[in-house]
Enzyme design. Structure first.
Site, PDB file in Angstrom:
ATOM      1  N   TRP A 250       7.019  23.973  28.087  1.00 27.84           N
ATOM      2  CA  TRP A 250       6.265  24.856  27.192  1.00 27.84           C
ATOM      3  C   TRP A 250       4.775  24.769  27.472  1.00 27.84           C
ATOM      4  CZ3 TRP A 250       5.875  29.156  25.356  1.00 27.84           C
ATOM      5  CH2 TRP A 250       5.294  29.516  24.132  1.00 27.84           C
TER       6      TRP A 250
ATOM      7  N   GLY B  75      -0.319  18.618  27.733  1.00 26.53           N
ATOM      8  CA  GLY B  75       1.117  18.422  27.854  1.00 26.53           C
ATOM      9  C   GLY B  75       1.665  19.332  28.928  1.00 26.53           C
ATOM     10  N   ALA B  76       2.246  18.742  29.984  1.00 31.82           N
ATOM     11  CA  ALA B  76       2.688  19.519  31.134  1.00 31.82           C
ATOM     12  C   ALA B  76       4.203  19.591  31.228  1.00 31.82           C
ATOM     13  CB  ALA B  76       2.094  18.936  32.423  1.00 31.82           C
TER      14      ALA B  76
ATOM     15  N   LYS C 255      14.535  25.293  12.164  1.00 29.76           N
ATOM     16  CA  LYS C 255      15.435  26.131  12.973  1.00 29.76           C
ATOM     17  C   LYS C 255      16.102  25.317  14.070  1.00 29.76           C
ATOM     18  CE  LYS C 255      12.727  26.327  16.714  1.00 29.76           C
ATOM     19  NZ  LYS C 255      13.067  26.147  18.146  1.00 29.76           N
TER      20      LYS C 255
END
Length: 328
Positions: A13, A9-10, A184
Site C-alpha cells: 500500500w 512504509g514500503a 471491515k
C-alpha cells in the site's frame, strides 16, 4: 512539481500511494525501514516483494533515513501496519501532519488517531476506502477518503493524491472513517471463512449486509456519523475487502477454513499483515467489557484464537434467536 510527499512504509500500500502521488504530479520520498530493502528498491525500481509488476516512477526517491524522508515536508503518509505505528510516530517531529493509513487499532485497542494525539501530534488525519494496492498501483480507477478535524490537512492530502485515476474525497468524520476501515477487516475474514467452507453467494450477501449493520452499531456508539457507514470507508471498503481476490483478510479467512493458515505463526498472509486477525480479538474484548452485541466479531475472534472451529463459528451466527431485521 509540488512539494515532496513522504510515504513512510514500503509495503504494497505504501508503494501504491507513492506511485499515486507521483501520478498526481508530486515528487515522493518512500521510506523503507530496512536499508538493504531500500537499496534494492532504489536499484531495481520495483517492489517485487510486496507489489510486483508496478514500476517505481523516476519521481520516487527511496531512503531508509526517516529524518531525511520527512525533512521540509508539511505532512507524511504513515503506511505501516498498526502494530508498528507507535514506534514510527515516536521518531517523527511533532509539528508534522500525520496521515494514518493503517486499518487497525493501537496496541491498547484504542484508535490510532488518539494515540497520535497522545504523543503530541496536533495535525492528524486518516485515509481509508476500497483501495487494493494492486489496482491503485496500476492506475485502475479508484476512490478514497481522507478525514481530519483539520480541514486544511485533509485538503492538502487530497491535492497530493487526486488524479484522473484516483478520486479523493475529504471528510470531518475522523472516527467513522478510521473505524470503518478497522471493522471491515473482521467482516472480510468472516466472508473468507464462508468461501473456504463453500457456503455460497447467498451466505456471503447476508454476511456483508448484517456485517454492515454490525459496523453501523459499533461506529455510531463511538461517535461516528451514520452516513459515513454507507460511504467509501464503510460500505465501499467492506464490499471490496469481503469479495476481492486481492483481499488478504478474505484470503486468510478462506485459508483458516481449509485448515492451512498458520495462526500460531503470526498474523500474516503471504508475508503480509492481516490486520483483522488482531483486530477481532481487541474488538471482541471491548464488546464483552461494554456489553455490546457484535456477533460476527465474536465468531471471528474465537475462530482466530482456536477456541472455535469455523463450523462452530458459522453455527453461532445461524443459531441466533429470530428477531426483526431493523431495530427500533
Amino acid at each position: 512539481m509540488g512539494l515532496r510527499v513522504p510515504v513512510l512504509g514500503a509495503g504494497g500500500w505504501g508503494t501504491a500511494l507513492a506511485v499515486a502521488a507521483t501520478r498526481a504530479g508530486h515528487p515522493v520520498t518512500l521510506w523503507a525501514r530496512r536499508p538493504d530493502f531500500a537499496a534494492r528498491l532504489a536499484e531495481v525500481r520495483e517492489n517485487r516483494e510486496y507489489l510486483p509488476g508496478v514500476a517505481l516512477p523516476d519521481g520516487v526517491k527511496v531512503t531508509p533515513d526517516l529524518g531525511r524522508a520527512v525533512e521540509g515536508s508539511d505532512f507524511a503518509l504513515v503506511v505501516v501496519p498498526s502494530v508498528g505505528v507507535p514506534d514510527l510516530l515516536a521518531g517523527l517531529p511533532r509539528d508534522l501532519g500525520v496521515v494514518l493509513c493503517a486499518k487497525g487499532l493501537a496496541p491498547d485497542g484504542g484508535r490510532l488517531t488518539d494515540l497520535a494525539r497522545a504523543l503530541g501530534f496536533t495535525r492528524v488525519a486518516v485515509l481509508s476506502g476500497p483501495n487494493h494496492a494492486e489496482e491503485v498501483g496500476r492506475g485502475l480507477p479508484a476512490a478514497t477518503v481522507v478525514a481530519s478535524a483539520d480541514p486544511g490537512l485533509a485538503e492538502a492530502v487530497q491535492s497530493a493524491l487526486v488524479s484522473p485515476a484516483l478520486r479523493v474525497y475529504t471528510s470531518r468524520d475522523e472516527v467513522g472513517v478510521e473505524l470503518g476501515g478497522v471493522l471491515k477487516n473482521v467482516i472480510a475474514l468472516a466472508a473468507g471463512l464462508g468461501d473456504g467452507l463453500r457456503l455460497g453467494d447467498n451466505a456471503k450477501a447476508a454476511l456483508i449486509t448484517r456485517g454492515l449493520r454490525e459496523m453501523s452499531r459499533y461506529l455510531v456508539s463511538q461517535g461516528a456519523h451514520e452516513d459515513t457507514v454507507y460511504g467509501l470507508s464503510g460500505l465501499g471498503d467492506l464490499v471490496a475487502t469481503a469479495t476481492s481476490r486481492h483481499s488478504r483478510n478474505r484470503a486468510a479467512g478462506e485459508a483458516i477454513a481449509r485448515g492451512d493458515h498458520p495462526l500460531n505463526n503470526g498474523p500474516a498472509q503471504g508475508g503480509k499483515v492481516v490486520e483483522g486477525l488482531r483486530t477481532a480479538g481487541l474488538l471482541d474484548a471491548w464488546a464483552t467489557a461494554h456489553g455490546h452485541d457484535l456477533p460476527i466479531v465474536r465468531a471471528v475472534a474465537r475462530v482466530a484464537s482456536g477456541e472455535w472451529t469455523p463450523d462452530v463459528g458459522i453455527a453461532s451466527l445461524m443459531g441466533r434467536d429470530a428477531k426483526p431485521e431493523l431495530e427500533g
